[in-house]
Enzyme design. Sequence first.
Site, mmCIF file in Angstrom:
data_model
loop_
_atom_site.group_PDB
_atom_site.id
_atom_site.type_symbol
_atom_site.label_atom_id
_atom_site.label_comp_id
_atom_site.label_asym_id
_atom_site.label_seq_id
_atom_site.Cartn_x
_atom_site.Cartn_y
_atom_site.Cartn_z
ATOM 1 N N CYS A 25 -14.668 -37.642 -37.890
ATOM 2 C CA CYS A 25 -15.358 -37.682 -36.586
ATOM 3 C C CYS A 25 -14.931 -38.930 -35.804
ATOM 4 C CB CYS A 25 -16.865 -37.723 -36.796
ATOM 5 S SG CYS A 25 -17.469 -36.543 -38.021
HETATM 6 N N1 GLN Z 1 -18.569 -35.841 -43.632
HETATM 7 C C1 GLN Z 1 -19.212 -35.838 -42.376
HETATM 8 C C2 GLN Z 1 -19.485 -34.450 -41.845
HETATM 9 O O1 GLN Z 1 -19.116 -33.471 -42.412
HETATM 10 C C3 GLN Z 1 -18.428 -36.630 -41.349
HETATM 11 C C4 GLN Z 1 -17.156 -35.900 -40.997
HETATM 12 C C5 GLN Z 1 -16.139 -36.705 -40.285
HETATM 13 O O2 GLN Z 1 -16.149 -37.928 -40.172
HETATM 14 N N2 GLN Z 1 -15.189 -35.967 -39.843
HETATM 15 O O3 GLN Z 1 -20.077 -34.334 -40.823
#
Ligand code: GLN
Length: 254
Positions: A2
């Site tokens: 994210c």
């Molecule tokens: N693991 C977290 C989620 O699934 C954050 C994902 C991310 O940083 N892409 O939301």
Amino acid sequence: MCRHLGYLGPPRTLHELMCAPPHSLEHQSYAPLHNLHNTMNADGFGVGWFAAPPRGEGRPPDGDRVRRFRRAQPIWTDVSFHEVAEVIESSCVVAAIRSATVGFPVDESCAQPFRADGRLFSHNGVIEGFAGVETKLRELAGDLAGMPDARAPVDSALLFALTVRRWRAGRPLGEGLADAVVAVSGLAPGRYNVLAADGSTLAATTWGDSLFVRSTDQEVVIASEPYDDDPEWERLPDRSLIVADASGVRIRPL
Ligand code: GLN
């Protein structure tokens, strides 16, 4: 991974912080520049902010000032968000756009920032091999009372629970993040860029992904990617903790 952003300074609208800049979070949701592990951040978004105290009598305590807007859809598709984002302003904001880790649902409950006890929290990363350490993490997290976001069906929720536990033990905002990241990374490899705010302090870690800071006497922005080409953005070293408040910005290794 994210992308996330934290802001502390004079009141700015959510639109100014998340949508208007040339490489805003909205732009990063379909055209990120520093994402190493995915090409889009289109599995939802969220923003939490500290509302100005209401005028007059009966002002609520600080915790009641935290407000959130979260969705399971890409930020660029949410017409209603754009309408309200132009008129909501705050001096302390945490915003995130999501690329769901494989195995976890695209659901509003998994969109960050999470919230508890008047604090906001966002995790950009993954707990690798989550299924193998989930039981252990649940044991460490203990009682989840008063932190409903810790029950969201996503790895980040347990990292959040561990952090809230440290804060409830009296650790300051940044040290609580650092404790939780060090504890989880000792159990499972992963990427642990986390970001938190309490209304007057911003704190964040780097552990496996990009993070930048731009600070002036007036304001500080901490973001996975610079949202414009201002040369004042500074890239933080990996495995660091940054804490920003009215007294300035401090960075230390983790
Ligand atoms: N693991 C977290 C989620 O699934 C954050 C994902 C991310 O940083 N892409 O939301």
